[in-house]
Write a protein that holds these residues in place. Structure first.
Motif, PDB file in Angstrom:
ATOM      1  N   THR A 141       1.656  18.278   6.027  1.00 59.24           N
ATOM      2  CA  THR A 141       0.958  18.025   4.773  1.00 59.24           C
ATOM      3  C   THR A 141       1.549  16.804   4.078  1.00 59.24           C
ATOM      4  O   THR A 141       2.766  16.634   4.037  1.00 59.24           O
ATOM      5  CB  THR A 141       1.080  19.254   3.851  1.00 59.24           C
ATOM      6  N   VAL A 142       0.689  15.962   3.532  1.00 60.84           N
ATOM      7  CA  VAL A 142       1.149  14.762   2.844  1.00 60.84           C
ATOM      8  C   VAL A 142       1.790  15.129   1.507  1.00 60.84           C
ATOM      9  O   VAL A 142       1.225  15.886   0.721  1.00 60.84           O
ATOM     10  CB  VAL A 142      -0.014  13.778   2.589  1.00 60.84           C
ATOM     11  N   THR A 143       2.968  14.574   1.242  1.00 60.76           N
ATOM     12  CA  THR A 143       3.641  14.760  -0.044  1.00 60.76           C
ATOM     13  C   THR A 143       3.743  13.409  -0.756  1.00 60.76           C
ATOM     14  O   THR A 143       3.494  12.354  -0.162  1.00 60.76           O
ATOM     15  CB  THR A 143       5.064  15.313   0.149  1.00 60.76           C
ATOM     16  N   SER A 144       4.146  13.450  -2.020  1.00 63.14           N
ATOM     17  CA  SER A 144       4.306  12.212  -2.778  1.00 63.14           C
ATOM     18  C   SER A 144       5.412  11.349  -2.182  1.00 63.14           C
ATOM     19  O   SER A 144       5.341  10.114  -2.215  1.00 63.14           O
ATOM     20  CB  SER A 144       4.617  12.524  -4.245  1.00 63.14           C
ATOM     21  N   GLU A 145       6.436  11.993  -1.595  1.00 61.73           N
ATOM     22  CA  GLU A 145       7.517  11.242  -0.954  1.00 61.73           C
ATOM     23  C   GLU A 145       7.003  10.508   0.288  1.00 61.73           C
ATOM     24  O   GLU A 145       7.381   9.356   0.549  1.00 61.73           O
ATOM     25  CB  GLU A 145       8.666  12.168  -0.571  1.00 61.73           C
ATOM     26  N   ASP A 146       6.122  11.169   1.049  1.00 62.93           N
ATOM     27  CA  ASP A 146       5.512  10.519   2.212  1.00 62.93           C
ATOM     28  C   ASP A 146       4.716   9.297   1.765  1.00 62.93           C
ATOM     29  O   ASP A 146       4.824   8.210   2.342  1.00 62.93           O
ATOM     30  CB  ASP A 146       4.577  11.485   2.945  1.00 62.93           C
ATOM     31  N   ALA A 147       3.900   9.478   0.732  1.00 62.23           N
ATOM     32  CA  ALA A 147       3.055   8.392   0.236  1.00 62.23           C
ATOM     33  C   ALA A 147       3.894   7.218  -0.248  1.00 62.23           C
ATOM     34  O   ALA A 147       3.576   6.057   0.028  1.00 62.23           O
ATOM     35  CB  ALA A 147       2.154   8.906  -0.892  1.00 62.23           C
ATOM     36  N   GLU A 148       4.974   7.521  -0.959  1.00 61.61           N
ATOM     37  CA  GLU A 148       5.829   6.450  -1.479  1.00 61.61           C
ATOM     38  C   GLU A 148       6.401   5.607  -0.333  1.00 61.61           C
ATOM     39  O   GLU A 148       6.421   4.374  -0.399  1.00 61.61           O
ATOM     40  CB  GLU A 148       6.969   7.039  -2.300  1.00 61.61           C
ATOM     41  N   GLY A 149       6.859   6.273   0.726  1.00 65.57           N
ATOM     42  CA  GLY A 149       7.414   5.548   1.861  1.00 65.57           C
ATOM     43  C   GLY A 149       6.390   4.659   2.541  1.00 65.57           C
ATOM     44  O   GLY A 149       6.684   3.513   2.915  1.00 65.57           O
ATOM     45  N   VAL A 150       5.170   5.165   2.702  1.00 69.87           N
ATOM     46  CA  VAL A 150       4.110   4.392   3.346  1.00 69.87           C
ATOM     47  C   VAL A 150       3.687   3.207   2.483  1.00 69.87           C
ATOM     48  O   VAL A 150       3.492   2.093   2.980  1.00 69.87           O
ATOM     49  CB  VAL A 150       2.898   5.307   3.657  1.00 69.87           C
ATOM     50  N   VAL A 151       3.559   3.440   1.183  1.00 65.05           N
ATOM     51  CA  VAL A 151       3.163   2.363   0.264  1.00 65.05           C
ATOM     52  C   VAL A 151       4.202   1.248   0.267  1.00 65.05           C
ATOM     53  O   VAL A 151       3.867   0.052   0.337  1.00 65.05           O
ATOM     54  CB  VAL A 151       2.969   2.906  -1.172  1.00 65.05           C
ATOM     55  N   ILE A 152       5.477   1.612   0.194  1.00 68.70           N
ATOM     56  CA  ILE A 152       6.547   0.609   0.183  1.00 68.70           C
ATOM     57  C   ILE A 152       6.518  -0.214   1.468  1.00 68.70           C
ATOM     58  O   ILE A 152       6.660  -1.440   1.443  1.00 68.70           O
ATOM     59  CB  ILE A 152       7.918   1.289   0.004  1.00 68.70           C
ATOM     60  N   ALA A 153       6.314   0.451   2.605  1.00 69.85           N
ATOM     61  CA  ALA A 153       6.279  -0.260   3.888  1.00 69.85           C
ATOM     62  C   ALA A 153       5.138  -1.261   3.935  1.00 69.85           C
ATOM     63  O   ALA A 153       5.307  -2.401   4.404  1.00 69.85           O
ATOM     64  CB  ALA A 153       6.156   0.745   5.027  1.00 69.85           C
ATOM     65  N   GLU A 154       3.954  -0.864   3.443  1.00 76.13           N
ATOM     66  CA  GLU A 154       2.807  -1.778   3.470  1.00 76.13           C
ATOM     67  C   GLU A 154       3.012  -2.949   2.509  1.00 76.13           C
ATOM     68  O   GLU A 154       2.706  -4.098   2.841  1.00 76.13           O
ATOM     69  CB  GLU A 154       1.521  -1.022   3.119  1.00 76.13           C
ATOM     70  N   LEU A 155       3.565  -2.673   1.340  1.00 75.69           N
ATOM     71  CA  LEU A 155       3.806  -3.732   0.358  1.00 75.69           C
ATOM     72  C   LEU A 155       4.826  -4.752   0.871  1.00 75.69           C
ATOM     73  O   LEU A 155       4.620  -5.966   0.757  1.00 75.69           O
ATOM     74  CB  LEU A 155       4.319  -3.128  -0.951  1.00 75.69           C
ATOM     75  N   ARG A 156       5.910  -4.267   1.434  1.00 74.25           N
ATOM     76  CA  ARG A 156       6.986  -5.157   1.875  1.00 74.25           C
ATOM     77  C   ARG A 156       6.557  -6.073   3.018  1.00 74.25           C
ATOM     78  O   ARG A 156       7.145  -7.141   3.204  1.00 74.25           O
ATOM     79  CB  ARG A 156       8.194  -4.322   2.309  1.00 74.25           C
ATOM     80  N   ASN A 157       5.570  -5.665   3.764  1.00 75.52           N
ATOM     81  CA  ASN A 157       5.142  -6.450   4.913  1.00 75.52           C
ATOM     82  C   ASN A 157       3.851  -7.213   4.660  1.00 75.52           C
ATOM     83  O   ASN A 157       3.260  -7.759   5.593  1.00 75.52           O
ATOM     84  CB  ASN A 157       5.000  -5.546   6.143  1.00 75.52           C
ATOM     85  N   ASN A 158       3.409  -7.231   3.403  1.00 78.24           N
ATOM     86  CA  ASN A 158       2.232  -8.001   3.012  1.00 78.24           C
ATOM     87  C   ASN A 158       2.685  -9.198   2.189  1.00 78.24           C
ATOM     88  O   ASN A 158       3.332  -9.021   1.156  1.00 78.24           O
ATOM     89  CB  ASN A 158       1.271  -7.132   2.191  1.00 78.24           C
ATOM     90  N   PRO A 159       2.385 -10.430   2.606  1.00 72.83           N
ATOM     91  CA  PRO A 159       2.828 -11.618   1.859  1.00 72.83           C
ATOM     92  C   PRO A 159       2.382 -11.614   0.398  1.00 72.83           C
ATOM     93  O   PRO A 159       3.047 -12.191  -0.454  1.00 72.83           O
ATOM     94  CB  PRO A 159       2.178 -12.775   2.627  1.00 72.83           C
ATOM     95  N   ASN A 160       1.261 -10.937   0.111  1.00 70.47           N
ATOM     96  CA  ASN A 160       0.741 -10.883  -1.257  1.00 70.47           C
ATOM     97  C   ASN A 160       1.295  -9.699  -2.045  1.00 70.47           C
ATOM     98  O   ASN A 160       0.915  -9.493  -3.198  1.00 70.47           O
ATOM     99  CB  ASN A 160      -0.785 -10.813  -1.238  1.00 70.47           C
ATOM    100  N   MET A 161       2.157  -8.904  -1.397  1.00 66.62           N
ATOM    101  CA  MET A 161       2.737  -7.716  -2.041  1.00 66.62           C
ATOM    102  C   MET A 161       1.658  -6.817  -2.637  1.00 66.62           C
ATOM    103  O   MET A 161       1.730  -6.398  -3.793  1.00 66.62           O
ATOM    104  CB  MET A 161       3.738  -8.134  -3.119  1.00 66.62           C
ATOM    105  N   ALA A 162       0.631  -6.545  -1.845  1.00 66.07           N
ATOM    106  CA  ALA A 162      -0.478  -5.698  -2.299  1.00 66.07           C
ATOM    107  C   ALA A 162      -0.889  -4.776  -1.161  1.00 66.07           C
ATOM    108  O   ALA A 162      -0.700  -5.096   0.016  1.00 66.07           O
ATOM    109  CB  ALA A 162      -1.660  -6.556  -2.740  1.00 66.07           C
ATOM    110  N   THR A 163      -1.427  -3.627  -1.522  1.00 65.89           N
ATOM    111  CA  THR A 163      -1.968  -2.724  -0.518  1.00 65.89           C
ATOM    112  C   THR A 163      -3.449  -3.016  -0.323  1.00 65.89           C
ATOM    113  O   THR A 163      -4.104  -3.556  -1.215  1.00 65.89           O
ATOM    114  CB  THR A 163      -1.784  -1.246  -0.924  1.00 65.89           C
ATOM    115  N   TYR A 164      -3.973  -2.663   0.832  1.00 63.01           N
ATOM    116  CA  TYR A 164      -5.372  -2.958   1.150  1.00 63.01           C
ATOM    117  C   TYR A 164      -6.268  -1.820   0.643  1.00 63.01           C
ATOM    118  O   TYR A 164      -5.966  -0.640   0.871  1.00 63.01           O
ATOM    119  CB  TYR A 164      -5.542  -3.113   2.664  1.00 63.01           C
ATOM    120  N   PRO A 165      -7.375  -2.137  -0.059  1.00 57.85           N
ATOM    121  CA  PRO A 165      -8.285  -1.098  -0.561  1.00 57.85           C
ATOM    122  C   PRO A 165      -8.803  -0.213   0.576  1.00 57.85           C
ATOM    123  O   PRO A 165      -9.376  -0.702   1.534  1.00 57.85           O
ATOM    124  CB  PRO A 165      -9.423  -1.893  -1.203  1.00 57.85           C
TER     125      PRO A 165
END
Length: 277
Positions: A236-260
């Protein structure tokens, strides 16, 4: 699942306020001076939300929520109405593609199902306000007892939703990083699994970086369709799981943004829905 008291269900057309959008089918975008707001599309909305413009990220959040809870985006549902309004606003230059309305970003969106005799009532909310409510027939063979664990969204299901909401997006490094964290969170294995979705995503991102034609690139749907069956273990997805995934996507995006509607957005939406339960 919902804290809202159900009202009498209405049809999609009555409920969605699509009449506003239909009144101006030939509206020239360069003539649109004001953004379409929540109050323009959803007549039951009040307060601060009613005066807020509908932004592309708002629509993507609702689309993800519908896919996670209902299995697909609903024709004539809240996500479709929000997407139509957001597209008009973006083409008129009144909002940006990655914009999210502050109150929506802070309080999120919710799609909830409430059982009733012979049917299920679907309530869709933005920032705590119900913007759409309608019913559909209950499954004939619904004989099992509903529990929070049964209804909770898993990481695999959140990744499968991405194949629908952002399936045409070519896989890049930010996607691969987010998928890798999601796989680790789901399986508990702190390493890339040979032949797993993280390995496939990383291979796709590396190959795509060498290609110039988007049509030749591997898309998110190629990697994440049936993601649940590709994971040796899920959770089951938790807020901690989401935070880790969001941080990973942000750090590897040159624009520091997540994709809609992308990996981070879908996992974050799943975590919010699970918290609502």
């Amino acid at each position: 699942m919902s804290q809202q008291q159900p009202r009498r269900p209405e049809s999609h057309e009555q409920n969605m306020g699509t009449a506003y959008l239909k009144e101006q089918p030939n509206l020239e975008y360069n003539q649109q001076k004001e953004p379409i707001k929540y109050g323009d599309v959803f007549p039951h909305v009040s307060g601060e939300l009613a005066s807020k413009p509908i932004s592309p990220q708002d629509a993507a959040m609702m689309q993800t929520a519908e896919n996670l809870v209902l299995g697909q985006t609903q024709k004539g549902g809240a996500a479709a109405a929000m997407q139509s309004a957001a597209t008009k606003n973006e083409r008129a230059g009144l909002v940006g593609h990655t914009d999210v309305t502050d109150i929506t970003g802070d309080q999120g969106v919710t799609v909830a199902e409430t059982d009733a005799p012979g049917r299920r009532i679907i309530s869709e909310s933005v920032a705590g306000q119900v913007i759409s409510e309608y019913s559909r027939p209950a499954p004939i063979a619904a004989t099992t007892t509903s529990t929070v664990d049964k209804d909770a969204v898993t990481i695999g299901e959140a990744l499968e939703a991405v194949a629908i909401t952002a399936g045409d997006k070519p896989v890049d490094q930010s996607d691969a990083a987010a998928i890798q964290v999601a796989e680790v969170r789901a399986t508990g294995i702190n390493a890339t699994i040979p032949g797993g979705i993280a390995a496939e995503a990383q291979s796709a991102a590396s190959a795509n970086a060498r290609l110039t034609n988007d049509e030749e690139k591997t898309k998110l749907s190629d990697v994440l369709t049936d993601a649940t069956s590709k994971l040796p273990k899920d959770k089951t997805v938790t807020s901690e799981d989401a935070e880790g995934v969001v941080i990973a996507e942000l750090r590897n995006n040159p624009n520091m943004a997540t994709y809609p509607g992308g990996v981070a957005a879908s996992v974050a939406a799943a975590a919010r829905l699970n918290q609502e339960q």
